[in-house]
Design a protein around this motif. Structure first.
Motif, PDB file in Angstrom:
ATOM      1  N   HIS A   1       0.827  -1.206   0.000  1.00  0.00           N
ATOM      2  CA  HIS A   1       0.000   0.000   0.000  1.00  0.00           C
ATOM      3  C   HIS A   1       0.862   1.258   0.000  1.00  0.00           C
ATOM      4  N   GLN A   2       1.898   1.270   0.788  1.00  0.00           N
ATOM      5  CA  GLN A   2       2.757   2.442   0.914  1.00  0.00           C
ATOM      6  C   GLN A   2       4.137   2.140   0.361  1.00  0.00           C
ATOM      7  N   HIS A   3       4.914   3.191   0.169  1.00  0.00           N
ATOM      8  CA  HIS A   3       6.313   2.995  -0.220  1.00  0.00           C
ATOM      9  C   HIS A   3       7.016   2.273   0.920  1.00  0.00           C
ATOM     10  N   MET A   4       7.734   1.240   0.597  1.00  0.00           N
ATOM     11  CA  MET A   4       8.467   0.489   1.605  1.00  0.00           C
ATOM     12  C   MET A   4       9.948   0.806   1.435  1.00  0.00           C
ATOM     13  N   THR A   5      10.643   1.007   2.535  1.00  0.00           N
ATOM     14  CA  THR A   5      12.057   1.355   2.448  1.00  0.00           C
ATOM     15  C   THR A   5      12.959   0.131   2.585  1.00  0.00           C
ATOM     16  N   THR A   6      12.512  -0.881   3.278  1.00  0.00           N
ATOM     17  CA  THR A   6      13.337  -2.080   3.443  1.00  0.00           C
ATOM     18  C   THR A   6      12.463  -3.302   3.354  1.00  0.00           C
ATOM     19  N   PRO A   7      12.927  -4.405   2.990  1.00  0.00           N
ATOM     20  CA  PRO A   7      14.165  -4.614   2.236  1.00  0.00           C
ATOM     21  C   PRO A   7      13.985  -4.163   0.795  1.00  0.00           C
ATOM     22  N   VAL A   8      15.018  -3.604   0.251  1.00  0.00           N
ATOM     23  CA  VAL A   8      14.995  -3.060  -1.109  1.00  0.00           C
ATOM     24  C   VAL A   8      14.729  -4.181  -2.102  1.00  0.00           C
TER      25      VAL A   8
END
Length: 186
Positions: free
Chosen positions: A77-84
């Motif tokens: 749903h949202q931008h995830m920062t980890t894990p790339v």
């Protein structure tokens, strides 16, 4: 994806798409045409009724871009920062394009540098709605042992704990104790 081929969205996914469209920055927003097409062509279903080969939020999918090498991501749903490299947000054009597609379907969108980009859903490797249905089905279909019913109706034993760390006790005669036992007696 043509205008006549609907995507399939759960009621939750459709509500999120509608909210995204309401918050859209205008026609210059690169998500605006995708949101419009998803809303106009959506076949909305309850989460219990979504086919297991349809990409929903939190589904792990394998897809290609312009018939390039396949990639696997979890639609988020949202931008995830980890894990790339593990998540693909619906706040991106490609993530939004995949949402609601069935295996084998494709969605065409304007490329970042002009031209047309084709996003094709190869496989839905995991879908939370299908997993929940399988778990519910297994729970209702499995025979229960006779003692399982009796165990569910037992009253659990409670242990009264006065403190997380034991305090040293001094030996006090009973006459010196107050008459009110305090909240720990309740």
């Amino acid at each position: 994806m043509s205008m006549h081929q609907p995507c399939v969205l759960t009621t939750k996914d459709f509500s999120i798409i509608e909210t995204m469209r309401e918050r859209c920055l205008g026609q210059d927003d690169p998500l605006a045409p995708i949101l419009k097409q998803k809303i106009e062509t959506a076949r909305v279903v309850f989460r219990e009724d979504v086919p297991e080969n349809v990409a929903t939020l939190s589904s792990r999918v394998t897809f290609t871009i312009n018939d390039g090498p396949p990639g696997t991501r979890v639609i988020s749903h949202q931008h995830m920062t980890t894990p790339v490299g593990m998540f693909l947000s619906i706040a991106t054009r490609r993530g939004l394009a995949l949402l609601g597609l069935a295996e084998g379907m494709q969605f065409q969108l304007a490329g970042m540098h002009g031209g047309i980009e084709t996003v094709r859903l190869i496989a839905v490797n995991y879908q939370p709605e299908a997993t929940a249905r399988a778990r519910d089905l297994a729970a209702h279909a499995a025979p229960r042992p006779a003692n399982a019913v009796a165990a569910e109706h037992r009253i659990p034993a409670l242990t009264l704990v006065r403190s997380a760390s034991p305090a040293p006790r001094s030996h006090t005669p009973a006459a010196d104790l107050p008459d009110d036992p305090g909240p720990s007696a309740a």
